[in-house]
Write a protein that holds these residues in place. Sequence first.
Motif, PDB file in Angstrom:
ATOM      1  N   ASP A  95       0.843  -1.192   0.000  1.00 49.22           N
ATOM      2  CA  ASP A  95       0.000   0.000   0.000  1.00 49.22           C
ATOM      3  C   ASP A  95       0.881   1.246   0.000  1.00 49.22           C
ATOM      4  OD1 ASP A  95      -1.634   2.159   0.575  1.00 49.22           O
ATOM      5  OD2 ASP A  95      -2.755   1.151   2.142  1.00 49.22           O
ATOM      6  N   GLY A  96       0.892   1.965  -1.109  1.00 50.28           N
ATOM      7  CA  GLY A  96       1.718   3.158  -1.226  1.00 50.28           C
ATOM      8  C   GLY A  96       3.105   2.844  -1.739  1.00 50.28           C
ATOM      9  N   ILE A  97       3.764   1.893  -1.093  1.00 51.13           N
ATOM     10  CA  ILE A  97       5.152   1.585  -1.425  1.00 51.13           C
ATOM     11  C   ILE A  97       5.281   1.155  -2.878  1.00 51.13           C
ATOM     12  CG2 ILE A  97       7.022  -0.045  -0.968  1.00 51.13           C
ATOM     13  CD1 ILE A  97       4.617   0.840   1.812  1.00 51.13           C
ATOM     14  N   ALA A  98       4.347   0.307  -3.353  1.00 56.11           N
ATOM     15  CA  ALA A  98       4.410  -0.170  -4.730  1.00 56.11           C
ATOM     16  C   ALA A  98       4.318   0.985  -5.721  1.00 56.11           C
ATOM     17  CB  ALA A  98       3.298  -1.183  -4.990  1.00 56.11           C
ATOM     18  N   GLY A  99       3.574   2.029  -5.370  1.00 58.72           N
ATOM     19  CA  GLY A  99       3.450   3.176  -6.262  1.00 58.72           C
ATOM     20  C   GLY A  99       4.714   3.993  -6.356  1.00 58.72           C
ATOM     21  N   VAL A 100       5.423   4.155  -5.241  1.00 59.84           N
ATOM     22  CA  VAL A 100       6.693   4.870  -5.256  1.00 59.84           C
ATOM     23  C   VAL A 100       7.735   4.061  -6.028  1.00 59.84           C
ATOM     24  CG1 VAL A 100       8.565   5.804  -3.843  1.00 59.84           C
ATOM     25  CG2 VAL A 100       6.191   6.042  -3.078  1.00 59.84           C
ATOM     26  N   ALA A 101       7.800   2.750  -5.754  1.00 64.50           N
ATOM     27  CA  ALA A 101       8.757   1.884  -6.441  1.00 64.50           C
ATOM     28  C   ALA A 101       8.480   1.839  -7.938  1.00 64.50           C
ATOM     29  CB  ALA A 101       8.711   0.483  -5.838  1.00 64.50           C
ATOM     30  N   THR A 102       7.210   1.902  -8.329  1.00 66.85           N
ATOM     31  CA  THR A 102       6.863   1.922  -9.750  1.00 66.85           C
ATOM     32  C   THR A 102       7.464   3.130 -10.451  1.00 66.85           C
ATOM     33  OG1 THR A 102       4.841   0.616  -9.595  1.00 66.85           O
ATOM     34  CG2 THR A 102       4.913   2.276 -11.323  1.00 66.85           C
ATOM     35  N   GLY A 103       7.327   4.297  -9.848  1.00 68.19           N
ATOM     36  CA  GLY A 103       7.912   5.492 -10.447  1.00 68.19           C
ATOM     37  C   GLY A 103       9.406   5.365 -10.607  1.00 68.19           C
ATOM     38  N   LEU A 104      10.071   4.832  -9.596  1.00 62.07           N
ATOM     39  CA  LEU A 104      11.516   4.642  -9.639  1.00 62.07           C
ATOM     40  C   LEU A 104      11.909   3.678 -10.757  1.00 62.07           C
ATOM     41  CD1 LEU A 104      14.377   4.870  -8.484  1.00 62.07           C
ATOM     42  CD2 LEU A 104      13.717   3.183  -6.742  1.00 62.07           C
ATOM     43  N   GLU A 105      11.182   2.564 -10.869  1.00 63.90           N
ATOM     44  CA  GLU A 105      11.514   1.572 -11.900  1.00 63.90           C
ATOM     45  C   GLU A 105      11.252   2.115 -13.303  1.00 63.90           C
ATOM     46  OE1 GLU A 105      12.835  -1.495 -14.014  1.00 63.90           O
ATOM     47  OE2 GLU A 105      13.257  -1.017 -11.913  1.00 63.90           O
ATOM     48  N   ILE A 106      10.261   2.961 -13.466  1.00 60.21           N
ATOM     49  CA  ILE A 106      10.002   3.570 -14.775  1.00 60.21           C
ATOM     50  C   ILE A 106      11.169   4.458 -15.193  1.00 60.21           C
ATOM     51  CG2 ILE A 106       8.556   5.320 -15.905  1.00 60.21           C
ATOM     52  CD1 ILE A 106       6.141   3.937 -14.527  1.00 60.21           C
ATOM     53  N   VAL A 107      11.719   5.212 -14.245  1.00 57.46           N
ATOM     54  CA  VAL A 107      12.895   6.024 -14.546  1.00 57.46           C
ATOM     55  C   VAL A 107      14.045   5.136 -14.998  1.00 57.46           C
ATOM     56  CG1 VAL A 107      14.680   7.483 -13.512  1.00 57.46           C
ATOM     57  CG2 VAL A 107      12.268   7.923 -13.020  1.00 57.46           C
ATOM     58  N   ARG A 108      14.262   4.034 -14.298  1.00 59.91           N
ATOM     59  CA  ARG A 108      15.354   3.126 -14.668  1.00 59.91           C
ATOM     60  C   ARG A 108      15.124   2.500 -16.038  1.00 59.91           C
ATOM     61  NH1 ARG A 108      14.793   0.118  -8.968  1.00 59.91           N
ATOM     62  NH2 ARG A 108      16.402   1.147  -7.724  1.00 59.91           N
ATOM     63  N   ALA A 109      13.869   2.096 -16.291  1.00 61.70           N
ATOM     64  CA  ALA A 109      13.568   1.459 -17.572  1.00 61.70           C
ATOM     65  C   ALA A 109      13.797   2.423 -18.728  1.00 61.70           C
ATOM     66  CB  ALA A 109      12.126   0.949 -17.567  1.00 61.70           C
ATOM     67  N   LEU A 110      13.402   3.676 -18.570  1.00 66.03           N
ATOM     68  CA  LEU A 110      13.650   4.670 -19.603  1.00 66.03           C
ATOM     69  C   LEU A 110      15.146   4.870 -19.802  1.00 66.03           C
ATOM     70  CD1 LEU A 110      10.930   7.291 -18.608  1.00 66.03           C
ATOM     71  CD2 LEU A 110      10.936   5.926 -20.706  1.00 66.03           C
ATOM     72  N   ARG A 111      15.882   4.933 -18.696  1.00 69.20           N
ATOM     73  CA  ARG A 111      17.336   5.099 -18.779  1.00 69.20           C
ATOM     74  C   ARG A 111      17.982   3.910 -19.471  1.00 69.20           C
ATOM     75  NH1 ARG A 111      20.007   4.105 -13.253  1.00 69.20           N
ATOM     76  NH2 ARG A 111      19.419   2.022 -13.979  1.00 69.20           N
TER      77      ARG A 111
END
Length: 424
Positions: A95-111
């Motif tokens: 709850d909540g944590i998955a949403g923050v981690a998702t944003g972080l992983e999207i940045v990495r995937a784009l990079r």
Amino acid sequence: MAKSNLPLDADRLWADIMDLAEITDPAQPYTRRSFTALFLEGRTLVAQRFAEAGLAVRMDTAGNLIGRIEGRNPSLGVIAIGSHSDTVPSGGRFDGIAGVATGLEIVRALRDGGAQLDHTLEVIDFLAEEPSEYGLSCVGSRGMSGSLDGKMLDLVEPSGEPLRDALRRVGGDPERLDAARRGDIRAFLELHIEQGVVLESQSLDIGVVSSIVGIRRIEIVFEGEADHAGTTPLQLRHDALLAAADTVAIVRSVAERLDWEGSGYFVATVGILTVEPSASNIVPGRCRLVIDARTTNPDLTRRFVEAVEQDSAAAATRARVKRSAFTALSDGPPVACDPHLQAALRRAARDLGLGQTDLPSGAGHDAAFMSRICRSAMVFVPCRAGKSHAPEEWADRDAVAAGAAVILQAVKALDQSLQEAGPV
């Protein structure tokens, strides 16, 4: 597209979620309450992961932790992704944590893919989304949307610390809240576990959130007289708990009546009930209760409050006590998610070969307050048996990764379509 072949690293995303879950009170997993030392420890980890992903990290004056990577054309504004890293007591890992981690992983995937957006991209860990010890939820997103006022900052937790002091203690600046208000965010997207059973029961991968309930929290205080439980006759007592107990039943009765009407979703809960002096041999002299009322129809909230205000006053009279407070602690109206963003999420899910449906949210989220300043939408992913706000809360690795992939694909599409759509 198979879930094992999603355009991001599911293992890396999962590791972020599990690593943050390890920062908890071992006697009460999974607990990381806002404004506590454990919460700050968790934020240190989040900030470290943000920096490692190449994000510029800062704290705004409302206490939100923000990671930012500039776009090719910063004048286009910001696409933001986020949620929160605090938990309820004995909460869950997602709850909540998955949403923050998702944003972080999207940045990495784009990079990793060598992609740079035209828009600037931000990942936000909002402060205190869960109801805090100060009686207020969504503290950070209220601040970012200009909805955190001086009366809220004056709220105090049980030991007497005002929220404004707590905000300063975790890195915010209550004297400069206006600096946290944003006008440059074009779109906000949030991933969350469903906290319900629709997706799991229908074997669907994705819920595109259509609307978010409005939430009003009401404090009621009854004051009577503390007396000896053995020597004070029943007919001479001024029992504050008797009025409070009647009011708990009133809340349930009124809520059921409004829900049965069928004019909108409505639920109400008494989640806090404190009794003083709280001893087995003393008639309660003071009782405080807090009501949480949620609906998709504001008129139902109005009628609920009117009925409970009248009936709780009658309960006080019957118990021969004083109702010394009937106060709205917070009030957030229902929110419809942005149609343009919803369409982008549906297309992304379809392109990834994922089963989807539209769902309303019966829980509150930071996305509701973000909708006051920008386009806002959410993705739900299945959670086991709909369980949330409990240690048993669970979402499968592939389910979270699928939801993150939908947001990633939507962000890529929105990077172009928002330029064509123009201002909201």
